[in-house]
Write an enzyme that holds these catalytic residues in place. Sequence first.
Site, PDB file in Angstrom:
ATOM      1  N   GLY A  51       0.839  -1.198   0.000  1.00 27.29           N
ATOM      2  CA  GLY A  51       0.000   0.000   0.000  1.00 27.29           C
ATOM      3  C   GLY A  51       0.864   1.234   0.000  1.00 27.29           C
ATOM      4  N   CYS A  78       5.213  -6.252   1.416  1.00 28.67           N
ATOM      5  CA  CYS A  78       5.586  -4.833   1.483  1.00 28.67           C
ATOM      6  C   CYS A  78       4.911  -4.151   2.683  1.00 28.67           C
ATOM      7  CB  CYS A  78       5.268  -4.157   0.149  1.00 28.67           C
ATOM      8  SG  CYS A  78       6.133  -2.606  -0.081  1.00 28.67           S
ATOM      9  N   TYR A  79       3.990  -3.222   2.460  1.00 23.62           N
ATOM     10  CA  TYR A  79       3.327  -2.567   3.595  1.00 23.62           C
ATOM     11  C   TYR A  79       2.679  -3.616   4.510  1.00 23.62           C
ATOM     12  CZ  TYR A  79      -0.015   0.172   6.315  1.00 23.62           C
ATOM     13  OH  TYR A  79      -0.727   0.719   7.346  1.00 23.62           O
ATOM     14  N   HIS A 165       7.678  -7.717  -4.247  1.00 21.49           N
ATOM     15  CA  HIS A 165       6.332  -8.044  -4.728  1.00 21.49           C
ATOM     16  C   HIS A 165       6.328  -9.345  -5.548  1.00 21.49           C
ATOM     17  CE1 HIS A 165       4.295  -4.322  -3.510  1.00 21.49           C
ATOM     18  NE2 HIS A 165       5.530  -3.836  -3.558  1.00 21.49           N
ATOM     19  N   GLU A 167       3.792 -10.782  -6.704  1.00 26.40           N
ATOM     20  CA  GLU A 167       2.676 -10.799  -7.661  1.00 26.40           C
ATOM     21  C   GLU A 167       3.022 -10.205  -9.020  1.00 26.40           C
ATOM     22  OE1 GLU A 167       3.031  -9.004  -4.986  1.00 26.40           O
ATOM     23  OE2 GLU A 167       2.128  -7.025  -5.120  1.00 26.40           O
ATOM     24  N   ASP A 223     -21.085 -10.337 -20.488  1.00 20.12           N
ATOM     25  CA  ASP A 223     -21.431 -10.329 -19.057  1.00 20.12           C
ATOM     26  C   ASP A 223     -22.908 -10.649 -18.836  1.00 20.12           C
ATOM     27  OD1 ASP A 223     -18.855  -9.471 -18.937  1.00 20.12           O
ATOM     28  OD2 ASP A 223     -19.326  -7.397 -18.458  1.00 20.12           O
ATOM     29  N   LYS A 365     -12.922 -10.245 -16.016  1.00 19.96           N
ATOM     30  CA  LYS A 365     -13.488 -10.437 -17.358  1.00 19.96           C
ATOM     31  C   LYS A 365     -13.046 -11.763 -18.008  1.00 19.96           C
ATOM     32  CE  LYS A 365     -15.773  -8.332 -20.763  1.00 19.96           C
ATOM     33  NZ  LYS A 365     -16.981  -7.527 -20.596  1.00 19.96           N
TER      34      LYS A 365
END
Length: 509
Positions: A51, A78-79, A165, A167, A223, A365
Amino acid sequence: MVIVIDFGSQYSQLIARRVRECRVYCQIEPPAVAIDTIRSLNPEGIILSGGPASIYEKNSPKIDPAVFDLGIPVLGICYGMQFMIDTLGGKVEKSAKREYGFAELAIKTPAALFDGIEQKTACWMSHGDSIVELPSDFFVTASTDNTDFAAVAAPRQKLYGLQFHPEVHHTRKGKQILKNFLVNICACKQNWTMKAFAKEAISRIQTSVGDKKVILGLSGGVDSSVTALLIHKAIGKNLTCIFVDNGLLRLNEADRVKKLLKQHLAINIRFVNAGKQFLSALENVTDPEKKRKIVGKIFMEIFEAEAKKIEGAAFLAQGTLYPDVIESRSAFGGPTSIIKSHHNVGGLPKKMKLKLVEPLQFLFKDEVRKLGKTIGLPEELVWRQPFPGPGLAIRIVGEINRRRLSILRKVDAILMEEVKASGYYKRLWQSFAVLLPIKSVGVMGDKRTYENIVAIRAVESKDAMTADWARLPYKLLGQISNRIINEVGGVNRVAYDISSKPPGTIEWE
Ligand code: XMP
């Protein structure tokens, strides 16, 4: 399942996607989530995101520290890690040197989290604060030249922290690290599949809707089509879909969608032809926001009138996706919750006192497309590019009339044909044409022309939040331009839009 606590990181969605890619279901929750809610979700693991805040700032986001006493494995990133360390008695300070970008991670303790990863590997850093002191049970498991505490762990309490990170794809073994956390530490089973999701979603719809009736605005887009099919599988004829032809659709679109829907989805659909109403209300309107409001208002009136004809309708279904939910933070509350205002049909639900069914609210999506495929939606519907509710009204810059609609429809049809024939259709988030309100001089057959200009827009995107203009081959662009100018009367110039989002938006209005 796993919970990701979102401390405001631009990467929180990415963490969720990576976890799901490991076939483990996960949900994003805000830091304010009650500890009882966490307990009731019964997660096998918790990931605390990064964050933008500093832990020592007064209003920095915090989660109930009891999260560390649940006996559930926690991975702080991280944060998220700094919050964990600070809360449990360690110390975090502003670093003398900020660290952004690649760093070489030197792994000291390969067990569990770094299982199967070479001792030195590239990781991605983005931080201005660092740990300077660990709580007593923690030790360092990896470091970089600049950061002694690049990874820390207290394995007995199942608490892990990463300064980098995992990710982002720049962390070369990031996905493996997350998988290690999920499988080695949380003992997740990796059995989350679209088939399992569909089964669960159908049973959840059955439980929440019971024998009540559901209505759904069906546009023929992916959708709403997936939502329709899923709900139909759950409650059959108690679902009624309403398809409104607003006269702002593409060439033969209403008929094609009608045919497709009728042919493949044995669903109860009411088709309403309301083109005249929309077009007369849009006469002489050039302001984009006014156009949007007019289309929204009339849609609402028509939808409401149709919905009233369906006796006993108690639920409104919508194809809201996860990025909308995360952004608004409003839709959380299970498959049914009280109506909010940000949805496609504007203020309608509030007035109608309908409850909401949003079975796609936890999906991205590309996952919706996978789900559509899994439950048997035809390919043509699964792979349709998004088309905005206000339709061609916001792709005709300036005044809308039948002649201009007809020009744009022909242009758009050629563009679609060429994009599909080139194999680019599925690779593009969207590709469409925009009719401009200015004319340009040209020469055709030795004669001067003074005709319309169209702009072609083709973008690549994951979720429409950001987009990049597509680098279509010149040959394809040339072919599109040639055909448009030769085949569509009233157009003598084609331009290609090379703006990204931001700062441009995808649509022009
Ligand atoms: P923008 O133009 O904001 O568009 O970059 C982002 C995505 O949203 C679509 N869009 C809409 N979809 N109703 C819709 O259902 C709307 O009013 C609307 N406006 C934009 C747009 O096509 C793109 O995919």
